[in-house]
Design a protein around this motif. Sequence first.
Motif, short mmCIF file in Angstrom:
data_model
loop_
_atom_site.label_atom_id
_atom_site.label_comp_id
_atom_site.label_asym_id
_atom_site.label_seq_id
_atom_site.Cartn_x
_atom_site.Cartn_y
_atom_site.Cartn_z
N ASN A 62 0.86 -1.18 0.00
CA ASN A 62 0.00 0.00 0.00
C ASN A 62 0.89 1.23 0.00
OD1 ASN A 62 -2.47 -1.43 0.21
ND2 ASN A 62 -2.07 -1.75 2.39
N ILE A 63 0.70 2.09 -0.97
CA ILE A 63 1.59 3.24 -1.11
C ILE A 63 0.81 4.55 -1.10
CG2 ILE A 63 3.30 1.90 -2.40
CD1 ILE A 63 2.32 3.36 -4.93
N GLY A 64 1.50 5.58 -0.64
CA GLY A 64 0.99 6.94 -0.74
C GLY A 64 1.92 7.75 -1.62
N ILE A 65 1.37 8.59 -2.46
CA ILE A 65 2.18 9.44 -3.33
C ILE A 65 1.90 10.90 -2.96
CG2 ILE A 65 2.65 10.18 -5.70
CD1 ILE A 65 1.77 7.43 -6.65
N LEU A 66 2.97 11.62 -2.67
CA LEU A 66 2.85 13.04 -2.34
C LEU A 66 3.42 13.86 -3.48
CD1 LEU A 66 2.15 15.32 -0.41
CD2 LEU A 66 4.35 14.96 0.74
N GLU A 67 2.55 14.58 -4.16
CA GLU A 67 2.95 15.46 -5.25
C GLU A 67 3.27 16.83 -4.68
OE1 GLU A 67 3.23 15.72 -8.71
OE2 GLU A 67 3.44 13.56 -8.69
N ASN A 68 4.45 17.32 -4.97
CA ASN A 68 4.94 18.56 -4.37
C ASN A 68 5.31 19.51 -5.51
OD1 ASN A 68 7.88 19.45 -2.41
ND2 ASN A 68 5.92 20.49 -2.61
N ASP A 69 4.28 20.04 -6.20
CA ASP A 69 4.52 20.80 -7.42
C ASP A 69 4.86 22.24 -7.12
OD1 ASP A 69 4.86 21.15 -10.10
OD2 ASP A 69 2.81 20.67 -10.67
N VAL A 104 1.06 18.90 -2.19
CA VAL A 104 1.46 20.14 -1.53
C VAL A 104 1.59 21.17 -2.63
CG1 VAL A 104 3.22 21.34 -0.19
CG2 VAL A 104 2.75 18.94 0.29
N ALA A 105 0.79 22.22 -2.55
CA ALA A 105 0.87 23.28 -3.55
C ALA A 105 2.01 24.22 -3.20
CB ALA A 105 -0.45 24.04 -3.62
N ARG A 127 7.69 24.58 3.56
CA ARG A 127 8.25 23.54 4.43
C ARG A 127 7.23 23.09 5.47
NH1 ARG A 127 14.13 23.09 6.27
NH2 ARG A 127 14.10 21.77 8.11
N ARG A 128 6.47 24.03 6.00
CA ARG A 128 5.45 23.70 7.00
C ARG A 128 4.34 22.83 6.36
NH1 ARG A 128 4.60 28.41 8.52
NH2 ARG A 128 2.70 28.89 7.34
N ARG A 129 3.93 23.18 5.16
CA ARG A 129 2.91 22.38 4.47
C ARG A 129 3.43 20.97 4.17
NH1 ARG A 129 0.83 26.55 -0.25
NH2 ARG A 129 0.10 28.23 1.11
N PHE A 130 4.67 20.90 3.74
CA PHE A 130 5.30 19.62 3.41
C PHE A 130 5.32 18.71 4.64
CE2 PHE A 130 9.58 17.54 2.12
CZ PHE A 130 8.92 16.51 1.46
N LYS A 131 5.74 19.27 5.77
CA LYS A 131 5.81 18.50 7.01
C LYS A 131 4.43 18.06 7.47
CE LYS A 131 7.93 18.69 11.62
NZ LYS A 131 8.78 19.50 12.54
N ILE A 188 7.56 10.44 -2.91
CA ILE A 188 7.44 11.89 -3.06
C ILE A 188 7.94 12.30 -4.43
CG2 ILE A 188 8.17 14.14 -2.21
CD1 ILE A 188 8.47 12.95 0.54
N GLU A 189 7.09 12.98 -5.17
CA GLU A 189 7.52 13.58 -6.44
C GLU A 189 7.48 15.10 -6.28
OE1 GLU A 189 6.47 14.17 -11.16
OE2 GLU A 189 5.09 13.02 -9.91
N PRO A 190 8.64 15.72 -6.09
CA PRO A 190 8.67 17.18 -5.93
C PRO A 190 8.66 17.87 -7.28
CG PRO A 190 10.88 16.33 -5.75
CD PRO A 190 9.99 15.14 -5.99
N SER A 191 8.64 19.17 -7.26
CA SER A 191 8.76 19.93 -8.50
C SER A 191 10.18 19.78 -9.04
CB SER A 191 8.47 21.42 -8.25
OG SER A 191 9.60 22.05 -7.70
N GLY A 192 10.36 20.19 -10.29
CA GLY A 192 11.67 20.09 -10.92
C GLY A 192 12.67 21.09 -10.39
#
Length: 340
Positions: free
Chosen positions: A57-64, A88-89, A98-102, A118-122
């Motif tokens: 079971n996985i969770g994906i966090l998009e951090n664009d 995370v927008a 950083r606060r939103r990410f945490k 976690i897939e962050p922005s480029g």
Amino acid sequence: MIESVVLSLPTFYVILSPILERKKQMIKIDLITGFLGSGKTTFIKKYAKYWMERGKNIGILENDYGAVNVDMMLLQELSGDNCGLEMVAGGCDDESHRRRFKTKLIALGMYGYDRVLIEPSGIFDVDEFFDVLYESPLNNWYEIGNVIAIVDAKLEDHLSEQSEYMLASQIANAGNIILSKSQEATEDEMAKTIAHLNQVMEQVQCKRRLKDEIVCTDWSKFTKEDFEQIANCGYVSENYVKLSNDQRNPYTSLYYMNLHMSEQELRSKVKAMMQDCACGNIFRVKGFLKVDEEQWLELNATRKNINIKPIEQGQEVLIVIGENLAEDVIQSYMEEKEEG
């Protein structure tokens, strides 16, 4: 009806800590990073399916980067009983981001995932990933699994100082560096890209030099053994000279909603903007366009490639990301009607 309750972070910790401290096994967390347009979302689809096929079971966090998360929509097909998607927008100051990410990582800890991707922005500085995970209480809940960097096999020769630094940040600690679109690159082009990567490591005074960590295989030919190797690549700890916060982020993004144009117009405008120095240094244009009541198009454009293809569902938005963007010039392209 269930009403939502907004809790402060300290209150959140008090409620959640006993729950997570009872968990015997720490949650593995992987970072899939890479510069703008490198192919992170395409890779993460394959990587996520690998874990799901193993019963995880996985969770994906998009951090664009920016307030509209296009890549989140591209991952909707993964969403289901074995995969949850969160985002995370961006578009805010570093401290707020950083606060939103945490906060999102704390929330993901409640769901009982076996692994979080976690897939962050480029243009995400990998330092933030390590720094946040070393903070309490996350350091008691999460264990870093892999850092995977995606790099275009035909990496651009000339990047700005800030972009070279960002690239170095993304590859310095990666267990694997995976070349994307290698089937479109020659051996010489890939060798040139690898030399470029080692050059940026030297520029930031990092002692690491890349060789065996680089995966050049065509992604369509990945085997189970390839994925197993990637899934166990881990990460390394390397030191390098960092830019100051003021120097790191010259990037901006512009958003255009409810545009109406044909596929041909879209391709023509994006190509022209990419080639026009007056627009600034555009790295990527991405988003969706509704061409009629039934048809959506997905756009993913870099200076080397403009890819437009049908997609079942989208959101009427185009996002332009780059350095020193000239909003008025780009706006004129978006508003201009082509003759004929």
